[in-house]
Structures are given as structure tokens and as C-alpha cells.
Design an enzyme around this catalytic site. Sequence first.
Site, short mmCIF file in Angstrom:
data_model
loop_
_atom_site.label_atom_id
_atom_site.label_comp_id
_atom_site.label_asym_id
_atom_site.label_seq_id
_atom_site.Cartn_x
_atom_site.Cartn_y
_atom_site.Cartn_z
N GLY A 67 0.80 -1.33 -0.22
CA GLY A 67 -0.05 0.34 0.28
C GLY A 67 0.80 0.96 -0.21
O GLY A 67 0.25 1.98 -0.56
N CYS A 68 2.00 1.33 0.25
CA CYS A 68 2.83 2.94 0.76
C CYS A 68 3.52 2.49 -0.34
O CYS A 68 3.80 4.05 -0.87
CB CYS A 68 3.79 2.46 2.43
SG CYS A 68 2.91 1.98 3.40
N THR A 69 3.81 1.53 -1.36
CA THR A 69 4.65 1.71 -2.59
C THR A 69 2.98 2.43 -3.52
O THR A 69 4.05 2.76 -4.23
CB THR A 69 4.69 0.59 -2.91
OG1 THR A 69 6.27 -0.05 -1.60
CG2 THR A 69 5.58 0.24 -4.03
#
Length: 179
Positions: A67-69
Amino acid sequence: MQWLIVLLFISAALGFWFFYRQQKSLSLHQAAPDFSLADQAGKTRTLEDFRGKWLALYFYPKDDTPGCTKQACGFRDELQELVDLGAQVVGISVDSSDSHAHFAEKFQLQFPLLVDATGEVARTYHSLIHLGIIKFARRNTFLIDPQGKIARIYHSVNAAHNAGEVKNDLKMLQNKVTP
């Protein structure tokens, strides 16, 4: 016995969700809380550094996770349009500068990732989850205007759409204030 364990787990999960959904937030048009944090290269960045420009300040849980990527790459892909609109992008998590540097290099992120090791800035922005020895930033984004006031708040954002939402709101806000 298994039902009791499942029931306890569900109760704990619901309690966790309720507690964190009820946390206070910052308000629109209030001054954004100041910060002074090092980025992935060790350079100290403050809110004042971005005065006179729009700032997309996003908090994210962990470098190099799916998700952060997705969220970081969304900002990377929209970066030129955001810059053309007079905005800068800054990401903040509790990860180390080495972790940030690796993450930024791996995905060619051309914006600062700030190290909030203590979680103090995330807490100030009501974006910290602290569970005993585990702490991480909540996926919240703040669009800060050139005067340093909060123009938009995005809680628990969709990582894939966050950058586009910020860009669209920025366009709308600029059309609203320009004749």
C-alpha cells in the site's frame, strides 16, 4: 472454547477500530503544526521550508510495503503536475533514514521522505497508531496552503487514489481563489 477466542478477537478488533476512529483531528483552515525532521539524505526539513507553496504532506505506515509503495508511486507519477500547480510533496513515516533512502532509490521517489522516529510529528497531526512497542503512522494526508494553513484533510486514504485526489482538489482550490 474456540468460539470464545474468536469472540474475544472480534471484540478486541472492534474496540481497536472504534477507539482509533474516534481520535481527534486537525481542522480545516487552522495553522498546520510545525515540524523539523531529517529526510532520507539527512537534510533537516521544516514546515517553514515550504512556505509560499502548496504542500501535500502524507503520512504512511511503512516503507516498501504494497500500500505504501502504491501511494508513494502515485505521488511520484503525479509529481510534475503537482509541481506545475505550485505544490511540493513530502512523505512521513516512523521508518529510519536508511529505510527511506532505500525506498526512495528503489522506486525513484524524487521528493523528501521524513524520518519521524519518535512518532511525535505523526501524533501532532493525529496520525500515529501506538500499540505498546509497535508504532506506525496512519495513512492520512494534509494539503497545506502557501500560508501554512490546512486546506484539505484526507483520513485513511485509498493508497492508489490519494495523489489524484490531492491533485484534483488542488486544481479546484486554485480555481476557487483565482478570478
